[in-house]
Scaffold this motif. Sequence first.
Motif, PDB file in Angstrom:
ATOM      1  N   ALA A 130       1.050  -1.599   0.269  1.00  0.00           N
ATOM      2  CA  ALA A 130      -0.097  -0.071  -0.204  1.00  0.00           C
ATOM      3  C   ALA A 130       1.091   1.140   0.064  1.00  0.00           C
ATOM      4  N   LYS A 131       0.495   2.500  -0.750  1.00  0.00           N
ATOM      5  CA  LYS A 131       1.288   3.444  -0.837  1.00  0.00           C
ATOM      6  C   LYS A 131       0.730   5.087   0.103  1.00  0.00           C
ATOM      7  N   ALA A 136       2.711  11.561   2.841  1.00  0.00           N
ATOM      8  CA  ALA A 136       2.211  12.527   4.379  1.00  0.00           C
ATOM      9  C   ALA A 136       3.215  13.211   4.505  1.00  0.00           C
ATOM     10  N   ASP A 137       3.161  14.372   5.922  1.00  0.00           N
ATOM     11  CA  ASP A 137       3.963  15.341   6.200  1.00  0.00           C
ATOM     12  C   ASP A 137       4.129  14.294   7.430  1.00  0.00           C
ATOM     13  N   THR A 149       4.360   1.509   9.527  1.00  0.00           N
ATOM     14  CA  THR A 149       4.375   0.352   9.206  1.00  0.00           C
ATOM     15  C   THR A 149       5.158   0.482   8.257  1.00  0.00           C
ATOM     16  N   TYR A 150       3.946   1.846   7.281  1.00  0.00           N
ATOM     17  CA  TYR A 150       4.361   2.032   5.840  1.00  0.00           C
ATOM     18  C   TYR A 150       5.536   2.171   5.800  1.00  0.00           C
ATOM     19  N   ALA A 151       6.161   3.052   6.453  1.00  0.00           N
ATOM     20  CA  ALA A 151       7.960   3.253   6.091  1.00  0.00           C
ATOM     21  C   ALA A 151       8.689   1.990   6.517  1.00  0.00           C
ATOM     22  N   ALA A 152       8.518   1.088   7.560  1.00  0.00           N
ATOM     23  CA  ALA A 152       9.351  -0.482   7.197  1.00  0.00           C
ATOM     24  C   ALA A 152       9.374  -0.797   6.446  1.00  0.00           C
ATOM     25  N   LEU A 153       7.925  -1.084   5.644  1.00  0.00           N
ATOM     26  CA  LEU A 153       8.271  -1.810   4.899  1.00  0.00           C
ATOM     27  C   LEU A 153       8.210  -1.640   3.339  1.00  0.00           C
ATOM     28  N   ASP A 154       8.369  -0.115   3.627  1.00  0.00           N
ATOM     29  CA  ASP A 154       9.563   0.727   1.952  1.00  0.00           C
ATOM     30  C   ASP A 154      10.873  -0.619   1.704  1.00  0.00           C
TER      31      ASP A 154
END
Length: 398
Positions: A130-131, A136-137, A149-154
């Motif tokens: 998911a992106k 985001a700020d 969580t999003y940042a870790a998946l990157d």
Amino acid sequence: MVEFRVVEGPEAFDAAVRALGDGEGPIAVDAERASGFRYSQRAYLIQMYRRGAGTFLFDPPTIPDFSPLQGVIADEEWVLHAASQDLACLREVGLDPSHIFDTELGARLLGMPRVGLASVVEELLGIKLAKEHSAADWSTRPLPDSWLTYAALDVELLVDVRDRLGERLAEASKAEIATQEFDAVLHKDAKPPAAEPWRRLSGLHSIRHARNLAVARALWIARDSHASQIDVAPGRLVPDASLVAAAKALPRTKRALADLREFTGRASRSEIDRWWAAIEEGLATDDLPALRVPSDAPPPPRGWASRHPDADARLRLAKAAVGEVAEQMDMPVENLLTPDHLRRLAWRPPADASSAGIRDALAKLGARPWQLDATAQIIADAFVKAAQSVEDASAEAS
């Protein structure tokens, strides 16, 4: 569920450094900025993953010195996606790799149709990312768990992606090409500051008079100075279109500026004194800017056919030849050869237009050895054909 550790403060930082140092293989690296929200391009979150160590999310504002981490990982391979976007903000905190693997660039060299991280992960690993938080700020504190969580998946899957791309590049005999391209990204010189950065104002081309340009310049400088002081993206104060509208209208009073319907933005009225002072400065100055700035770049190719048929023929035939080679190599033509390099060469070819002369000219523009091997001879041949076609057309006309 992705596992990660948020690194805030010296104790957590020291533990992360030890863990990453004890890990094995390449290190996946990513950075999140607050583009569009903040004036600076600093990193507000730096993510790293290494096999045997895990995933770490570093909070730069809480870490005064990254040099211990740099000392541990500097000589390892760093894996980044679109490295050119992150290297500057990483270097700003003292993190600078000695060699990299750029997964976006690797995907481009393989001719993959979509090269965003989510698309590459899905094609190579069959996993959907998911992106939703990409814009985001990231200066927000505390950062929401879903963002973390999003940042870790990157980064968690980036080393696996690197391995698959490495295999495909080797199978396609493009491993050396990729190495040269990664090295070029890593060592590319930073762009020097623009002499007149205000000329980047979107819509400025629609202003036709020097006095209006002077007002636009003063408004841009006033906005940029204030945005820098409060660390807010300039466009969030007053958008470019509003500055251009005010420069065109040349309001003669502060009230007229406030009444200008096109002058919008969250600081358009709260900072009205600032903008009015800038307009007064632009209206009064004797230092009027030039309407056009001298450039060593070739003119737009659309006008070459009628005014410069020789250059047009060179560009047209060379562009077609380079396009054919790009298709054969299954990669975008802009990765085979930078389009601006070809335009400059067609506009002003070297005195020695042989393959050796073309190689030398392209190398001076920054082309890599593999690009020279793939394109120098075909460009030289195209230039010969172009000269003959212009000569034949001239003979027919006479």
